[in-house]
Write a protein that holds these residues in place. Structure first.
Motif, mmCIF file in Angstrom:
data_model
loop_
_atom_site.group_PDB
_atom_site.id
_atom_site.type_symbol
_atom_site.label_atom_id
_atom_site.label_comp_id
_atom_site.label_asym_id
_atom_site.label_seq_id
_atom_site.Cartn_x
_atom_site.Cartn_y
_atom_site.Cartn_z
ATOM 1 N N MET A 1 47.423 37.547 35.063
ATOM 2 C CA MET A 1 47.742 37.536 37.025
ATOM 3 C C MET A 1 46.640 38.622 37.078
ATOM 4 N N ILE A 2 46.611 39.513 36.277
ATOM 5 C CA ILE A 2 45.729 40.872 36.393
ATOM 6 C C ILE A 2 44.726 40.545 36.619
ATOM 7 N N LEU A 3 43.494 39.672 35.641
ATOM 8 C CA LEU A 3 41.889 38.853 36.047
ATOM 9 C C LEU A 3 42.671 38.282 37.100
ATOM 10 N N LEU A 4 43.203 36.737 37.200
ATOM 11 C CA LEU A 4 43.469 36.453 38.897
ATOM 12 C C LEU A 4 42.905 37.525 39.875
ATOM 13 N N GLN B 1 41.651 40.853 40.571
ATOM 14 C CA GLN B 1 40.790 41.103 40.552
ATOM 15 C C GLN B 1 40.055 40.491 40.871
ATOM 16 N N ALA B 2 39.608 38.976 40.480
ATOM 17 C CA ALA B 2 38.605 38.119 41.053
ATOM 18 C C ALA B 2 39.313 37.691 42.375
ATOM 19 N N GLY B 3 40.261 38.063 42.882
ATOM 20 C CA GLY B 3 40.661 37.262 44.292
ATOM 21 C C GLY B 3 41.404 35.613 44.071
ATOM 22 N N LEU B 4 41.717 35.552 43.170
ATOM 23 C CA LEU B 4 42.079 34.171 43.287
ATOM 24 C C LEU B 4 43.600 33.999 43.026
ATOM 25 N N ARG C 1 25.426 36.042 34.398
ATOM 26 C CA ARG C 1 26.746 36.526 35.543
ATOM 27 C C ARG C 1 28.090 36.969 35.143
ATOM 28 N N THR C 2 28.181 37.519 34.040
ATOM 29 C CA THR C 2 29.378 37.348 33.350
ATOM 30 C C THR C 2 30.440 39.350 33.709
ATOM 31 N N GLU C 3 31.198 39.292 34.120
ATOM 32 C CA GLU C 3 31.671 40.706 34.310
ATOM 33 C C GLU C 3 31.982 41.485 33.938
ATOM 34 N N HIS C 4 32.061 42.631 32.859
ATOM 35 C CA HIS C 4 33.245 42.637 32.103
ATOM 36 C C HIS C 4 34.179 43.762 32.690
ATOM 37 N N VAL C 5 35.907 43.134 32.351
ATOM 38 C CA VAL C 5 36.817 44.011 32.812
ATOM 39 C C VAL C 5 37.539 44.355 31.767
ATOM 40 N N ALA D 1 47.598 48.688 36.956
ATOM 41 C CA ALA D 1 48.391 47.136 36.645
ATOM 42 C C ALA D 1 48.793 46.987 35.250
ATOM 43 N N PHE D 2 47.634 46.149 35.158
ATOM 44 C CA PHE D 2 47.622 45.892 33.707
ATOM 45 C C PHE D 2 48.409 46.888 32.589
#
Length: 102
Positions: free
Chosen positions: A1-4, A6-9, A77-81, A88-89
């Motif tokens: 959910m954290i990654l989603l 951050q991606a606005g998804l 195109r890959t973004e490191h998170v 939040a994580f």
């Protein structure tokens, strides 16, 4: 959910979730969702286990110039998170340490 987030998804925005490596060989979709590793809103049919993707990818780029170019493009195109610095994580991780009953 954290990654989603951050991606606005939202989970419904994902066509599929690909899980690579040995980890995916040993965890069931329902268990991954029950413990919060994957959002419950993702339908099981959209979660796919891909096996040893690093070995398969290494073989492909070693044998194919086209595959190497595709891998380089994907890397650009890959973004490191870095989740270790995301508060939040940290909160979600601490809450996830208390596994729900089966």
């Amino acid at each position: 959910m954290i990654l989603l987030q951050q991606a606005g998804l939202q989970p419904k925005d994902l066509d599929r979730v690909l899980i690579g490596g040995g980890f995916g060989n040993f965890i069931r979709r329902s268990n991954a969702q029950r413990i919060g590793l994957l959002p419950c809103e993702i339908e099981h049919r959209r979660i796919r286990y891909m096996g040893n993707t690093s070995l398969a990818g290494a073989r492909l780029v070693a044998l194919s110039r086209q595959a190497r170019q595709a891998a380089n493009e994907l890397a650009r195109r890959t973004e490191h998170v870095d989740l270790s610095t995301d508060m939040a994580f940290q909160q979600a991780f601490a809450e996830a340490m208390l596994f729900p009953e089966a």
